[in-house]
Design a protein around this motif. Structure first.
Motif: not given
Ligand code: FES
Lengths: 101, 368
Positions: A26, A64, A79
């Motif tokens: 990220h 996350w 991701k």
């Protein structure tokens, strides 16, 4: 673990060794400094079901959650953490780092 | 890390030591404050990540934001930040029903920042926090410390007992305008103390719901400030919306201007469309930068208002939802980067460019 300019986190997920680059996909946080924990599994509204203890790495910046066994973010599998191949021989953990890194 | 533009960070959260705050408090407040009774508390929503970043801790166990020295060394130095604006995040005290206590506590916190933090590093600036629960006491605080060269802004919680445009609050704006200081609001205390619920729909059930809906109070305050004529009455006043993101603004302004055409007779002091007052008086900070799947959509939003003059970079360090300067800059179209990353803030807060500051310092040393 620091290797030249590479920082790599090695985790023992109930006997399976996992090595990941210490950079979050990220905003590039040192993701391995986050807690390793379980999480709430998908459930019906109003139900809470805790599971996967020790398999989830949560980034210390924006939280996350990554599945250590696959490297993928729980909310978006596109991701993912960068993972390295790990072999265990006797008492030593070997990590293969591709050339050029 | 060197970049083509300077970085000025408009939202950094220091944590002044409560024991030091206590030293600046007179009795009867000191005993109470040091006993741990520090105001109306929070609603207790749980953020599983923790509000302060857990990795921003030094080997001795202290948090990077616990002292000006470590903040300068481990944050300003690392990201090459030219100036950092300290915004104390203990704003909920300003929603205490006990106005005298609240005013005493914010004064003591301001004293710690002014006496113990600002002198440590020339890159630091600070917002003066005030308690809007009693606007006359808030104005008195502005007149007490508003002249300090390191104080560049007034800061209030965005949770409030009534919309911020209302006349009740005008003494604060009068004092701020007198000292040429922008007034900023920062989220987090919605629903706390005597504030309205965190959303007009009522109390959310989770931190996730609470945090997503925070923008509701910004919308309420912004509409109120314009319609009540705050910017007509105080024509030099600037208003800064910290940590609200940006994507909600353009459609709100369209709606605002459309209604103005039909309903202006209820606010006859407004002689121009509301969006024009907003463009002239209101600024936003970037974080938390919205992240649409298609980054182009954010760029389109930024083209729908005067982002080159209204948007300023903020990291929100060391909070969990912060943005790094490089991440924020990458989200912006290249042409906007110098303005948003530093130049707009430099103008708003009258911050000399570093080279000018160095020259002034050389001058001082050679004559000192
Ligand atoms: S940097 Fe890891 S979640 Fe944002």
């Amino acid at each position: 673990m620091e290797l030249d300019r590479l920082s790599i986190g090695v985790f023992n997920v109930r006997g399976t060794f996992v090595a990941v680059l210490n950079v979050c996909p990220h905003e590039l946080a040192p993701v391995c400094l986050g807690p390793v924990r379980g999480t709430t599994l998908a459930s019906l509204p109003g139900e809470y079901c805790w599971g996967r203890e020790g398999e989830i790495l949560a980034c210390p910046w924006h939280g996350w959650e990554f599945d250590l066994l696959t490297g993928k973010a729980l909310v978006d599998p596109r991701k993912h953490l960068r993972r390295y191949q790990v072999r265990v021989r006797e008492d030593t953990v070997y990590i293969t780092i591709p050339q050029g890194q | 890390m060197s970049t083509k533009w300077a970085v000025i960070d408009t939202d950094i959260h220091p944590r002044p030591d409560p024991a030091h705050v206590g030293r600046f408090l007179a009795e009867p407040w000191r005993t109470r404050y040091l006993s741990g009774n520090r105001g109306p508390g929070y609603l207790g929503y749980w953020n599983p990540i923790g509000v302060r970043r857990s990795d921003a801790v030094l080997p001795d166990g202290s948090h990077i934001a616990d002292s000006a020295e470590s903040l300068a060394r481990h944050f300003l130095d690392v990201y090459d930040i030219e100036y950092g604006l300290l915004n104390v995040d203990d704003l909920a005290i300003g929603l205490s029903p006990e106005g005298d206590y609240a005013a005493a506590v914010v004064s003591a916190i301001n004293d710690v920042i002014v006496h113990e933090w600002l002198p440590v590093d020339p890159r630091l600036r600070a917002s003066l926090i005030v308690s809007p629960v009693d606007p006359l006491l808030a104005a008195r605080e502005i007149r007490r410390l508003g002249h300090h060269p390191g104080v560049v802004q007034i800061l209030m919680p965005s949770g409030a007992r009534m919309p911020y445009g209302q006349r009740f609050y005008h003494p604060i704006y009068e004092a701020a305008a007198e000292y040429n200081l922008p007034v900023a609001i920062h989220p987090g205390s919605e629903g706390v103390g005597i504030a309205y619920p965190p959303t007009p729909a009522g109390y959310p059930s989770t931190y996730f719901e609470f945090h997503t809906g925070l923008v509701a109070s910004y919308i309420g305050h912004l509409i109120s400030l314009v319609t009540e004529g705050v910017f007509v009455k105080f024509p030099t006043l600037k208003w800064v919306i910290v940590e609200g993101g940006v994507s909600w603004l353009p459609p709100l302004l369209w709606r605002f201007d459309k209604n103005f055409k039909a309903l202006r007779q209820t606010t006859p002091w407004l002689t121009r469309p509301p969006s024009e007052y907003v463009r002239e008086h209101v600024l936003l900070t970037t974080q938390p930068m919205e992240e649409p799947d298609n980054p182009e959509h954010l760029r389109q939003i930024l083209a729908m208002f005067d982002a080159g003059h209204m948007l300023m970079f903020s990291s929100d360090f060391p909070h969990w939802d912060g943005d790094t300067p490089d991440f924020a800059a990458r989200s912006l179209p290249p042409a906007l980067r110098p303005r948003v990353m530093s130049e707009t803030a430099r103008e708003l807060y009258s911050l000399p460019s570093s080279s000018a500051a160095d020259r002034a310092l050389d001058h001082e040393t050679s004559h000192g």
